[in-house]
Design a protein around this motif. Structure first.
Motif, PDB file in Angstrom:
ATOM      1  N   VAL A  77       0.852  -1.187   0.000  1.00 11.35           N
ATOM      2  CA  VAL A  77       0.000   0.000   0.000  1.00 11.35           C
ATOM      3  C   VAL A  77       0.890   1.239   0.000  1.00 11.35           C
ATOM      4  N   ARG A  78       0.623   2.162  -0.932  1.00 16.20           N
ATOM      5  CA  ARG A  78       1.451   3.348  -1.081  1.00 16.20           C
ATOM      6  C   ARG A  78       0.731   4.629  -0.698  1.00 16.20           C
ATOM      7  N   LYS A  79      -0.598   4.540  -0.618  1.00 19.07           N
ATOM      8  CA  LYS A  79      -1.392   5.702  -0.245  1.00 19.07           C
ATOM      9  C   LYS A  79      -2.337   5.313   0.876  1.00 19.07           C
ATOM     10  N   LEU A  80      -2.352   6.118   1.924  1.00 22.32           N
ATOM     11  CA  LEU A  80      -3.163   5.834   3.101  1.00 22.32           C
ATOM     12  C   LEU A  80      -4.026   7.046   3.409  1.00 22.32           C
ATOM     13  N   ARG A  81      -5.331   6.826   3.420  1.00 21.23           N
ATOM     14  CA  ARG A  81      -6.272   7.904   3.745  1.00 21.23           C
ATOM     15  C   ARG A  81      -6.989   7.570   5.041  1.00 21.23           C
ATOM     16  N   ILE A  82      -6.937   8.490   5.998  1.00 13.69           N
ATOM     17  CA  ILE A  82      -7.633   8.335   7.273  1.00 13.69           C
ATOM     18  C   ILE A  82      -9.016   8.972   7.135  1.00 13.69           C
ATOM     19  N   THR A  83     -10.046   8.207   7.516  1.00 10.87           N
ATOM     20  CA  THR A  83     -11.418   8.675   7.372  1.00 10.87           C
ATOM     21  C   THR A  83     -12.186   8.436   8.666  1.00 10.87           C
ATOM     22  N   GLY A  84     -13.491   8.661   8.614  1.00  6.00           N
ATOM     23  CA  GLY A  84     -14.377   8.423   9.746  1.00  6.00           C
ATOM     24  C   GLY A  84     -15.673   7.831   9.267  1.00  6.00           C
ATOM     25  N   GLY A  85     -16.791   8.251   9.836  1.00  6.88           N
ATOM     26  CA  GLY A  85     -17.067   9.402  10.677  1.00  6.88           C
ATOM     27  C   GLY A  85     -16.176  10.609  10.391  1.00  6.88           C
ATOM     28  N   GLU A  86     -15.972  11.369  11.407  1.00 11.38           N
ATOM     29  CA  GLU A  86     -15.042  12.496  11.337  1.00 11.38           C
ATOM     30  C   GLU A  86     -13.768  12.114  12.078  1.00 11.38           C
ATOM     31  N   PRO A  87     -12.675  11.858  11.347  1.00 13.65           N
ATOM     32  CA  PRO A  87     -11.470  11.323  11.992  1.00 13.65           C
ATOM     33  C   PRO A  87     -10.894  12.214  13.078  1.00 13.65           C
ATOM     34  N   LEU A  88     -11.034  13.525  12.939  1.00 14.69           N
ATOM     35  CA  LEU A  88     -10.388  14.420  13.892  1.00 14.69           C
ATOM     36  C   LEU A  88     -11.135  14.544  15.214  1.00 14.69           C
ATOM     37  N   VAL A  89     -12.279  13.857  15.369  1.00 12.03           N
ATOM     38  CA  VAL A  89     -12.937  13.835  16.682  1.00 12.03           C
ATOM     39  C   VAL A  89     -12.440  12.659  17.524  1.00 12.03           C
ATOM     40  N   ARG A  90     -11.641  11.768  16.945  1.00  8.08           N
ATOM     41  CA  ARG A  90     -11.088  10.643  17.709  1.00  8.08           C
ATOM     42  C   ARG A  90     -10.043  11.167  18.686  1.00  8.08           C
ATOM     43  N   LYS A  91     -10.176  10.796  19.958  1.00  9.13           N
ATOM     44  CA  LYS A  91      -9.267  11.258  20.995  1.00  9.13           C
ATOM     45  C   LYS A  91      -7.829  10.839  20.682  1.00  9.13           C
ATOM     46  N   ASN A  92      -6.902  11.778  20.819  1.00 13.39           N
ATOM     47  CA  ASN A  92      -5.471  11.551  20.608  1.00 13.39           C
ATOM     48  C   ASN A  92      -5.139  11.118  19.180  1.00 13.39           C
ATOM     49  N   ILE A  93      -5.961  11.513  18.208  1.00 10.29           N
ATOM     50  CA  ILE A  93      -5.770  11.055  16.836  1.00 10.29           C
ATOM     51  C   ILE A  93      -4.426  11.482  16.264  1.00 10.29           C
ATOM     52  N   MET A  94      -3.871  12.593  16.727  1.00 19.07           N
ATOM     53  CA  MET A  94      -2.607  13.035  16.156  1.00 19.07           C
ATOM     54  C   MET A  94      -1.463  12.089  16.468  1.00 19.07           C
ATOM     55  N   SER A  95      -1.572  11.312  17.544  1.00 15.05           N
ATOM     56  CA  SER A  95      -0.517  10.337  17.831  1.00 15.05           C
ATOM     57  C   SER A  95      -0.456   9.274  16.742  1.00 15.05           C
ATOM     58  N   LEU A  96      -1.596   8.942  16.139  1.00 17.02           N
ATOM     59  CA  LEU A  96      -1.607   7.982  15.036  1.00 17.02           C
ATOM     60  C   LEU A  96      -0.955   8.596  13.796  1.00 17.02           C
ATOM     61  N   PHE A  97      -1.300   9.830  13.473  1.00 17.81           N
ATOM     62  CA  PHE A  97      -0.671  10.486  12.322  1.00 17.81           C
ATOM     63  C   PHE A  97       0.837  10.574  12.503  1.00 17.81           C
ATOM     64  N   ARG A  98       1.273  10.950  13.698  1.00 16.79           N
ATOM     65  CA  ARG A  98       2.719  11.088  13.932  1.00 16.79           C
ATOM     66  C   ARG A  98       3.421   9.741  13.831  1.00 16.79           C
ATOM     67  N   ALA A  99       2.763   8.677  14.290  1.00 16.70           N
ATOM     68  CA  ALA A  99       3.368   7.354  14.194  1.00 16.70           C
ATOM     69  C   ALA A  99       3.462   6.883  12.749  1.00 16.70           C
ATOM     70  N   LEU A 100       2.386   7.080  11.984  1.00 10.98           N
ATOM     71  CA  LEU A 100       2.375   6.621  10.597  1.00 10.98           C
ATOM     72  C   LEU A 100       3.337   7.416   9.720  1.00 10.98           C
ATOM     73  N   ALA A 101       3.696   8.606  10.163  1.00 13.60           N
ATOM     74  CA  ALA A 101       4.611   9.443   9.383  1.00 13.60           C
ATOM     75  C   ALA A 101       5.967   8.783   9.163  1.00 13.60           C
ATOM     76  N   ARG A 102       6.334   7.810  10.001  1.00 13.20           N
ATOM     77  CA  ARG A 102       7.631   7.147   9.817  1.00 13.20           C
ATOM     78  C   ARG A 102       7.706   6.450   8.462  1.00 13.20           C
ATOM     79  N   HIS A 103       6.559   6.013   7.946  1.00  7.94           N
ATOM     80  CA  HIS A 103       6.554   5.340   6.650  1.00  7.94           C
ATOM     81  C   HIS A 103       6.754   6.325   5.506  1.00  7.94           C
ATOM     82  N   LEU A 104       6.416   7.587   5.727  1.00  9.33           N
ATOM     83  CA  LEU A 104       6.745   8.617   4.749  1.00  9.33           C
ATOM     84  C   LEU A 104       8.245   8.869   4.747  1.00  9.33           C
ATOM     85  N   GLU A 105       8.844   8.859   5.932  1.00 12.12           N
ATOM     86  CA  GLU A 105      10.290   9.082   6.060  1.00 12.12           C
ATOM     87  C   GLU A 105      11.086   8.006   5.329  1.00 12.12           C
ATOM     88  N   THR A 106      10.624   6.755   5.424  1.00  9.74           N
ATOM     89  CA  THR A 106      11.352   5.650   4.781  1.00  9.74           C
ATOM     90  C   THR A 106      11.058   5.559   3.294  1.00  9.74           C
TER      91      THR A 106
END
Length: 348
Positions: A77-106
């Motif tokens: 998988v080369r493209k990842l889209r986060i969706t919902g519902g409304e994804p930004l209402v999920r508590k602590n959702i930014m921790s998931l974005f920050r974690a997944l960002a490592r795959h962009l780095e590599t």
């Protein structure tokens, strides 16, 4: 790009797994993951005003979502889209974005993005950009504040527009998504186009999809985009272009504005022949097709072992059943949706 320590992912012990190729030799390279079925809007074409949401205990944890996404990334998988519902209402959702960002780095992941209603964008735009999000989709069906309130039931257009502006200032590219609704916003398409292109955004028009019971008749909502396009041609010059974002939209360039206009037409034109997408719900259910009921449980193998072997086996078995296309139809006789589940359950 700011990246935090990744969430536990169970990915260290596995050799490179096989790529995801379905029975029709289509490579699955695009994953859409719902992180919640909850939303702070109640759009009339998406859900009932009085929705019953899943118990929070049924949802995958953020750590499990990271491990699941990482497993798909390891399978091509080369493209990842986060969706919902409304994804930004999920508590602590930014921790998931920050974690997944490592795959962009590599470089294993080309794009991390999301679809949002924009209500929380003013708060999170800077954090999203720092986590590697470069492009987002924002749903805006009308620029009329009262009509926006009627369509979304709970939404505030001014808050959404402030969010869009915050994302633009953060350097995030924006695509406006608008569902074409007969008798509701069909007279506003030109205004939406001018707004989007005037602010440097793409615009994509979407036909309403027959998913889930709503409090109303979808035959009253459905507006074929073939009609919309014909009307636009009376006022605009539309030039077909080969531009693609990896999704189902087919784009034209509007000569007068220089901007791009997309059409997503699940009803009038089946876009399945080149489908490279699958969806995972917030409970870990994999849908190989948005318009079919067949699904696979990934939560059980995910939780059964810290090793990804059982999870890979479940994913491979599911992709081997990916159908050629959907069977979307609005049943005008029985006035029932094609599928009982709401879009907010599967992920938009």
């Amino acid at each position: 790009m700011s990246v935090t320590t990744p969430l536990p992912s169970g990915e260290s012990q596995a050799a490179t797994p096989a790529a995801l190729i379905d029975p029709f030799n289509r490579h699955v390279t695009y994953l859409r993951v719902s992180v919640t079925d909850r939303c702070d809007f109640r759009c009339v074409y998406c859900m009932s005003e009085h929705m019953s949401f899943l118990p929070r205990k049924d949802l995958l944890t953020l750590e499990e979502l990271d491990r699941l996404c990482s497993a798909f990334i390891s399978k091509g998988v080369r493209k990842l889209r986060i969706t919902g519902g409304e994804p930004l209402v999920r508590k602590n959702i930014m921790s998931l974005f920050r974690a997944l960002a490592r795959h962009l780095e590599t470089g294993r992941l080309e794009e991390l993005t999301l679809t949002t209603n924009g209500s929380q964008l003013e708060k999170y735009a800077g954090d999203l950009k720092a986590a590697g999000v470069r492009r987002i989709n924002v749903s805006i069906d009308t620029l009329d504040a009262q009509k926006f309130k009627a369509i979304t039931r709970w939404g505030d257009l001014s808050a959404v527009l402030k969010g869009v502006d915050a994302a633009r200032r953060a350097g995030i590219s924006i695509k406006i998504n608008a569902v074409a609704l007969k008798g509701v916003n069909e007279d506003e398409i030109d205004d939406l186009l001018r707004f989007a292109h005037g602010n440097g955004h793409d615009l994509t028009l979407i036909e309403t999809m027959p998913l889930g019971e709503i409090e109303g008749d979808r035959t009253d909502q459905y507006l074929p985009l073939s009609i919309v396009r014909a009307r636009l041609l009376d006022r605009w010059t539309l030039e077909d272009i080969p531009f693609r974002t990896g999704g189902p939209a087919r784009y034209v360039r509007v000569k007068e504005t220089g901007g791009r206009l997309g059409f997503i037409t699940p009803m009038t034109h089946n876009f399945c022949e080149s489908c490279n997408r699958v969806r995972v719900t917030c409970t870990g259910t994999l849908y190989m097709c948005l318009g079919q009921e067949d699904a696979a449980d990934l939560r059980a193998p995910l939780r059964a072992s810290p090793d990804n072997g059982p999870l890979f086996e479940a994913i491979d078995a599911a992709i081997a059943r990916k159908p050629k296309g959907h069977d979307f139809v609005i049943d005008r006789r029985r006035k029932q949706p094609a599928l009982g589940r709401h879009m907010s359950v599967t992920g938009g």
